[in-house]
Write a protein that holds these residues in place. Sequence first.
Motif, PDB file in Angstrom:
ATOM      1  N   THR A  41     -12.654  -3.967  -5.275  1.00  0.00           N
ATOM      2  CA  THR A  41     -12.685  -3.870  -3.827  1.00  0.00           C
ATOM      3  C   THR A  41     -14.150  -3.906  -3.432  1.00  0.00           C
ATOM      4  OG1 THR A  41     -12.648  -1.490  -4.056  1.00  0.00           O
ATOM      5  CG2 THR A  41     -10.568  -2.574  -3.636  1.00  0.00           C
ATOM      6  N   TYR A  91      -4.120  -4.530  -6.025  1.00  0.00           N
ATOM      7  CA  TYR A  91      -5.547  -4.848  -5.954  1.00  0.00           C
ATOM      8  C   TYR A  91      -5.792  -6.352  -6.043  1.00  0.00           C
ATOM      9  CZ  TYR A  91      -6.649   0.085  -6.255  1.00  0.00           C
ATOM     10  OH  TYR A  91      -6.749   1.423  -5.986  1.00  0.00           O
ATOM     11  N   LEU A 109      -0.123  11.127   6.153  1.00  0.00           N
ATOM     12  CA  LEU A 109      -0.929   9.932   5.915  1.00  0.00           C
ATOM     13  C   LEU A 109      -0.116   8.651   6.099  1.00  0.00           C
ATOM     14  CD1 LEU A 109      -3.116  11.134   2.951  1.00  0.00           C
ATOM     15  CD2 LEU A 109      -3.813  10.675   5.291  1.00  0.00           C
ATOM     16  N   LYS A 130       0.840  -1.210   0.000  1.00  0.00           N
ATOM     17  CA  LYS A 130       0.000   0.000   0.000  1.00  0.00           C
ATOM     18  C   LYS A 130       0.868   1.251   0.000  1.00  0.00           C
ATOM     19  CE  LYS A 130      -3.875  -2.106   2.327  1.00  0.00           C
ATOM     20  NZ  LYS A 130      -4.662  -2.151   3.558  1.00  0.00           N
ATOM     21  N   ARG A 166      -7.174 -12.099  -4.192  1.00  0.00           N
ATOM     22  CA  ARG A 166      -8.026 -12.428  -5.351  1.00  0.00           C
ATOM     23  C   ARG A 166      -7.291 -13.253  -6.386  1.00  0.00           C
ATOM     24  NH1 ARG A 166      -9.510  -7.695  -3.349  1.00  0.00           N
ATOM     25  NH2 ARG A 166     -11.712  -7.434  -2.894  1.00  0.00           N
ATOM     26  N   ARG A 223       0.035   7.906   9.662  1.00  0.00           N
ATOM     27  CA  ARG A 223      -1.196   7.324  10.193  1.00  0.00           C
ATOM     28  C   ARG A 223      -1.335   5.862   9.758  1.00  0.00           C
ATOM     29  NH1 ARG A 223      -5.885  11.189   9.667  1.00  0.00           N
ATOM     30  NH2 ARG A 223      -6.128  10.388   7.582  1.00  0.00           N
ATOM     31  N   GLY A 271      -8.328   7.425   0.021  1.00  0.00           N
ATOM     32  CA  GLY A 271      -8.669   6.243   0.798  1.00  0.00           C
ATOM     33  C   GLY A 271      -8.184   6.323   2.234  1.00  0.00           C
ATOM     34  N   GLU A 272      -7.225   7.182   2.470  1.00  0.00           N
ATOM     35  CA  GLU A 272      -6.652   7.283   3.815  1.00  0.00           C
ATOM     36  C   GLU A 272      -7.334   8.354   4.662  1.00  0.00           C
ATOM     37  OE1 GLU A 272      -4.444   5.055   4.634  1.00  0.00           O
ATOM     38  OE2 GLU A 272      -4.385   4.271   2.589  1.00  0.00           O
ATOM     39  N   ARG A 320      -1.726   2.146  12.281  1.00  0.00           N
ATOM     40  CA  ARG A 320      -2.813   1.172  12.323  1.00  0.00           C
ATOM     41  C   ARG A 320      -2.277  -0.173  12.749  1.00  0.00           C
ATOM     42  NH1 ARG A 320      -5.567   1.743   6.664  1.00  0.00           N
ATOM     43  NH2 ARG A 320      -5.846   3.963   6.727  1.00  0.00           N
ATOM     44  N   ASP A 365     -12.087   4.145   4.209  1.00  0.00           N
ATOM     45  CA  ASP A 365     -11.882   3.010   3.325  1.00  0.00           C
ATOM     46  C   ASP A 365     -10.534   2.388   3.630  1.00  0.00           C
ATOM     47  OD1 ASP A 365     -12.409   2.630  -0.214  1.00  0.00           O
ATOM     48  OD2 ASP A 365     -11.580   1.274   1.269  1.00  0.00           O
ATOM     49  N   GLU A 366     -10.548   1.120   3.904  1.00  0.00           N
ATOM     50  CA  GLU A 366      -9.284   0.468   4.279  1.00  0.00           C
ATOM     51  C   GLU A 366      -8.443   0.087   3.082  1.00  0.00           C
ATOM     52  OE1 GLU A 366      -7.842  -0.352   7.232  1.00  0.00           O
ATOM     53  OE2 GLU A 366      -9.299   0.843   8.306  1.00  0.00           O
ATOM     54  N   GLU A 367      -9.076  -0.097   1.936  1.00  0.00           N
ATOM     55  CA  GLU A 367      -8.266  -0.582   0.795  1.00  0.00           C
ATOM     56  C   GLU A 367      -7.370   0.506   0.275  1.00  0.00           C
ATOM     57  OE1 GLU A 367      -7.690  -3.501  -0.502  1.00  0.00           O
ATOM     58  OE2 GLU A 367      -8.898  -4.408   1.039  1.00  0.00           O
ATOM     59  N   GLU A 418      -2.744  -6.146  10.181  1.00  0.00           N
ATOM     60  CA  GLU A 418      -3.816  -7.143  10.010  1.00  0.00           C
ATOM     61  C   GLU A 418      -3.192  -8.481   9.658  1.00  0.00           C
ATOM     62  OE1 GLU A 418      -6.032  -5.402   6.810  1.00  0.00           O
ATOM     63  OE2 GLU A 418      -5.426  -3.467   7.612  1.00  0.00           O
TER      64      GLU A 418
END
Lengths: 450, 345
Positions: free
Chosen positions: B332, A135, A432, A77, A139, A435, B107-108, A439, B343-345, A442
């Motif tokens: 997504t 993305y 950003l 990301k 998937r 931040r 998104g952030e 988090r 939005d987490e993605e 996950e």
Amino acid sequence: MPVLPLDGLTEFAATITANVDQPYLFQARQMQALSLAVHIPLVCFGIAFPAMVLYMEGLHLRTGDPLYRAIAKRWSKVMLILFAVGVVTGTILSFELGLLWPRFMERFAEVFGMAFALEGVSFFVEAIFIAIYVYGWDRLPARAHLLAGVPIVVAGMTGSLMVIGVNGWMNDPGGFELDAAGNVTDVNPFAAFVNSNVWHETVHMYLAGIMVAGFIVAGVYAFGWLRGKRDRFHRAAMVVPLTFACLAAPVQIVVGDWAARTVAEVQPTKLAAIEGLEETTAGADLTIGGILTIPDGLSLLAQHDPDAVITGLDAVPVDERPPVAVVQTAFQTMVGIGTALAVLAAVYLATMVWRRRLPRSAWFYRAVVAAGPLALVALIAGWIVTEVGRQPWIVYRVMRVEEAVTGAGGIPVGYVTLALVYAGLAAIVLFLLRRLARRPLEVETPEEHR
Amino acid sequence: MWLADLAGTILLLGLTAYTVLGGADFGAGFWDLTAGGAQRGARLRGMIKRSMGPVWEANHVWLIFVLVVFWTAFPRAFGPVMETLYIPLFLAAIGIIFRGAAFALRGEAATIAEARALGATFAFASVLIPFFFGTVIGAIADGRVPVGGGDPWRSWTGPVPLFAGVLAVAIGAYMAAMFLAGDAARSGFDDMVRAFRARALGAAVVAGVLAIAGLVIIRFEAPGLYDGLTSGPGLAAVAGSALAGLVTLVLVWRGRYEAARYTSAVAVGAVVAGWGFAQRPDFLPGALSFDEAAAGDPTLIALLISIGIAFLVLGPSLWLLFRLSLRGRLDTEFRPITAASRDEE
């Protein structure tokens, strides 16, 4: 058409091109420098970060440990955000080539344009596969996902190779002739690309990219480490980029030597500016930081021969010399930081190899935190040596910057606008990313994504 | 001669791709801007973000392609264009910074104020960029770019450039609405299909009216261009574009969005081609022909080889991206963007 020797070319070119009436040439150069300084750190992440992300994902595929996957996913990301910002700052650079230096593009784009076309292809490949990769988590099948990352790594490297080919050409222009009217003729785009600078500059930049990206990412987790976050997550996320960077740092010294010797040969005036050498001297001394003098050091450095004759600034007229203080300071900054980082790397590698553990001293981790920003400073300093050291030429000994600059007005307005926009952009991105880092990670149980 | 023509064709194809794909991106920003208040527009904005996420960077890179081919193949036209039209080009470039950054970072956003600020930045920039690029095209077509640099203001503020700017915004809005309706149909969001279908039809009518009005403006402002557009291959291209536009309209009306994607691309491509035919052999009308603007043969050959390599590498890559994207493999989760959602993605 007779082939003109490079020395004759200078006077020749001066008679057929005119200086542009542009009172803000210095601001135009500053604006270009600002845009490059914003873009180049992002290029480092484009060169080196995808490989680190893929390495993490590969660790996950080999061990099945979901922690590695969570780190790779989070980093991807960050990679996407930095790539997106790099896309826009790179676009700005493309515009500026034309907006600030239209006469340069008009005359010479046909010589070096092909490299930019191939850089565009790389950029395209990167954009496509970064989208599929980021993305495609959860998937695509695991191996297909890892494979989708490979073109990102390759394209990040070929893209910078192409751009550096153009920079190398600006410093060692070939692959064309000038006719009696000063028009570019007999263009050979391939010969222009294969100039004497492209290889060492490229390798130097690859290693710099690995060092900048590696030390910055490692520094983020070393900071957490110092504050007591000594979990597996921080350990893995620090060790991988740190190892990349520390393997690159010692090699960079050898490559730097290669670069210096090529500069001595191709652009003696640049080397003279680097060392502030006024007069052409046999057995020239090397002065470090204005204090320490190594007898015959410069001759040794440049030609590996203590008695070698080094061309001084006096070999060219005063108006063809670069600003010595800037080039000299930038060079010493780069070399000083590069040496310090190589020492840090040696400490890390020695501890890991012989003691088979991480260094324990808090000072080591403080040094890692500092290494990222320092590597960035060294990177920018290195590019200042290359670019300011070439002045007053935009195409070395063929076209001066005052012949290349636009005649358009409004350069100060554009410069201030761009500076404000970039300052705002940098603030938002840092805010950003901070931040994002806060988090919680996950980590999924292995069943969730199989 | 034929090399320059081939390079010019490739330049126009790149421009077509950017207008269709990049334009659709900008159009999505237009619909974001006009989606209404935070609650009413939430689902529209969510749909826009979801559809654009994976493809917007690849779409943007077409701009780089156009720039690179332009300066490599036609360096002697590139210089004057940049030196004359620096104001709209610089404004578009600043818009690109704002738009790219806002979209990447949206998104952030964590708070209402942040999401609003980033969303508004993205949407405003999305409208301004195609407008300024449109004025650049209009200024070139209108013969307002002399060799050596022209008037920085009057060059792009005449009727033809301003009209081209507005048309560019309208074409983008139309493309985007159609793509988004197709995306929504694929995902089974019926309310979104209705919303974007209505927008597509509305934008199609506006774009059609603009195109006709534009011909009238060009008739009086740029007679040379008008003659080129209304005779020979120029006329054929314009007629082809009108036909493809009408077919697209019918397809959208009947909910055949997949087919409409292609016919709309043909409509845009035909307009771009018509422009090329209309001003041939001039690159900068009244100032520079294609052959005068073109680089030497070795450069053109090297460029064409590079583009050939590009085609081999990028063709399959793009095919993969769009296939994965259109089949929903990169989707997504759909989330309406309300001011407070994160939005987490």
